[in-house]
Motif scaffolding. Structure first.
Motif, mmCIF file in Angstrom:
data_model
loop_
_atom_site.group_PDB
_atom_site.id
_atom_site.type_symbol
_atom_site.label_atom_id
_atom_site.label_comp_id
_atom_site.label_asym_id
_atom_site.label_seq_id
_atom_site.Cartn_x
_atom_site.Cartn_y
_atom_site.Cartn_z
ATOM 1 N N GLU A 192 128.509 60.844 -51.606
ATOM 2 C CA GLU A 192 127.439 60.011 -51.061
ATOM 3 C C GLU A 192 126.539 59.468 -52.167
ATOM 4 O O GLU A 192 126.161 60.184 -53.086
ATOM 5 C CB GLU A 192 126.607 60.826 -50.070
ATOM 6 C CG GLU A 192 125.701 59.980 -49.219
ATOM 7 C CD GLU A 192 125.125 60.740 -48.041
ATOM 8 O OE1 GLU A 192 124.238 60.181 -47.391
ATOM 9 O OE2 GLU A 192 125.554 61.875 -47.779
ATOM 10 N N GLY A 193 126.257 58.183 -52.082
ATOM 11 C CA GLY A 193 125.381 57.530 -53.047
ATOM 12 C C GLY A 193 126.068 57.041 -54.308
ATOM 13 O O GLY A 193 125.442 56.405 -55.139
ATOM 14 N N SER A 194 127.364 57.303 -54.448
ATOM 15 C CA SER A 194 128.052 56.899 -55.679
ATOM 16 C C SER A 194 128.913 55.652 -55.516
ATOM 17 O O SER A 194 129.379 55.095 -56.500
ATOM 18 C CB SER A 194 128.923 58.051 -56.199
ATOM 19 O OG SER A 194 129.998 58.309 -55.311
ATOM 20 N N CYS A 195 129.106 55.212 -54.275
ATOM 21 C CA CYS A 195 130.015 54.092 -54.027
ATOM 22 C C CYS A 195 129.570 53.371 -52.756
ATOM 23 O O CYS A 195 129.626 53.949 -51.669
ATOM 24 C CB CYS A 195 131.443 54.629 -53.891
ATOM 25 S SG CYS A 195 132.673 53.422 -53.394
ATOM 26 N N ARG A 196 129.148 52.150 -52.887
ATOM 27 C CA ARG A 196 128.619 51.415 -51.728
ATOM 28 C C ARG A 196 129.659 51.238 -50.613
ATOM 29 O O ARG A 196 129.341 51.462 -49.443
ATOM 30 C CB ARG A 196 128.064 50.061 -52.193
ATOM 31 C CG ARG A 196 127.544 49.172 -51.091
ATOM 32 C CD ARG A 196 126.082 49.404 -50.792
ATOM 33 N NE ARG A 196 125.618 48.635 -49.668
ATOM 34 C CZ ARG A 196 124.856 47.544 -49.759
ATOM 35 N NH1 ARG A 196 124.463 47.107 -50.934
ATOM 36 N NH2 ARG A 196 124.481 46.913 -48.675
ATOM 37 N N ARG A 222 130.945 55.568 -44.409
ATOM 38 C CA ARG A 222 130.313 56.815 -43.956
ATOM 39 C C ARG A 222 129.229 56.502 -42.921
ATOM 40 O O ARG A 222 129.148 57.135 -41.876
ATOM 41 C CB ARG A 222 129.720 57.558 -45.154
ATOM 42 C CG ARG A 222 129.129 58.909 -44.829
ATOM 43 C CD ARG A 222 128.589 59.613 -46.074
ATOM 44 N NE ARG A 222 129.674 60.054 -46.946
ATOM 45 C CZ ARG A 222 130.019 59.464 -48.095
ATOM 46 N NH1 ARG A 222 129.353 58.418 -48.547
ATOM 47 N NH2 ARG A 222 131.012 59.928 -48.815
ATOM 48 N N LYS A 223 128.410 55.505 -43.218
ATOM 49 C CA LYS A 223 127.327 55.110 -42.316
ATOM 50 C C LYS A 223 127.893 54.653 -40.968
ATOM 51 O O LYS A 223 127.423 55.079 -39.915
ATOM 52 C CB LYS A 223 126.512 53.989 -42.964
ATOM 53 C CG LYS A 223 125.331 53.515 -42.158
ATOM 54 C CD LYS A 223 124.509 52.540 -42.983
ATOM 55 C CE LYS A 223 124.633 51.166 -42.405
ATOM 56 N NZ LYS A 223 123.915 50.145 -43.161
ATOM 57 N N CYS A 274 132.162 53.151 -49.796
ATOM 58 C CA CYS A 274 132.334 54.448 -49.127
ATOM 59 C C CYS A 274 131.094 54.801 -48.312
ATOM 60 O O CYS A 274 131.206 55.338 -47.204
ATOM 61 C CB CYS A 274 132.653 55.544 -50.142
ATOM 62 S SG CYS A 274 134.342 55.431 -50.796
ATOM 63 N N ASP A 275 129.924 54.481 -48.833
ATOM 64 C CA ASP A 275 128.694 54.727 -48.080
ATOM 65 C C ASP A 275 128.650 53.871 -46.814
ATOM 66 O O ASP A 275 128.184 54.325 -45.772
ATOM 67 C CB ASP A 275 127.457 54.461 -48.942
ATOM 68 C CG ASP A 275 127.214 55.551 -49.971
ATOM 69 O OD1 ASP A 275 127.811 56.647 -49.851
ATOM 70 O OD2 ASP A 275 126.421 55.307 -50.904
ATOM 71 N N GLU A 276 129.143 52.638 -46.902
ATOM 72 C CA GLU A 276 129.191 51.770 -45.720
ATOM 73 C C GLU A 276 130.103 52.373 -44.659
ATOM 74 O O GLU A 276 129.774 52.381 -43.475
ATOM 75 C CB GLU A 276 129.670 50.362 -46.094
ATOM 76 C CG GLU A 276 128.694 49.571 -46.941
ATOM 77 C CD GLU A 276 127.431 49.184 -46.196
ATOM 78 O OE1 GLU A 276 127.522 48.776 -45.022
ATOM 79 O OE2 GLU A 276 126.342 49.295 -46.792
#
Length: 124
Positions: A105-109, A115-116, A111-113
């Motif tokens: 989390e927080g290291s790859c936009r 995840r969200k 992947c964060d998208e």
């Protein structure tokens, strides 16, 4: 050679498993459209691949299980892989261990998208 962080076949496994986000584009923040281009023109896409950096976790899983063995020639590391093995091992892994397919989390936009979006769908 490359490691599994560049395993394009992993995106196919995301669809076949399916991973919860297989049809969610992680590139919406860049306004990427679901369009591919070929010799016959533009094609609407159902899925847009996301980040593959954490597919390395699938590689580690296969190594730890003894399903693949790293070969070394001079300074090059490589695997001899059968697609059947990747399918047999990959579909259940991508179906159950999908959280390991995302970067921390927080290291790859992208992947964060994903995840969200995945967490939003779970909480609805």
């Amino acid at each position: 050679g490359v490691d599994f962080s560049s395993l394009t076949f992993g995106h196919y496994l995301e669809i076949k498993a399916p991973a919860p986000w297989y049809d969610f584009s992680p590139w919406n923040y860049l306004n990427v459209e679901r369009v591919g281009v070929s010799n016959s023109g533009e094609q609407q896409l159902k899925e847009i691949p996301g980040c593959s950096k954490s597919f390395i976790n699938f590689e580690k899983y296969l190594i730890n299980k003894g399903a693949i063995t790293k070969n070394i020639y001079r300074e090059m590391n490589f695997y001899f892989l059968e697609i059947k093995l990747l399918l047999k091992e990959g579909i259940p892994y991508f179906k159950t261990e999908y959280k390991n397919l995302l970067c921390p989390e927080g290291s790859c936009r992208p992947c964060d998208e994903r995840r969200k979006q995945f967490l939003m769908n779970v909480n609805e």
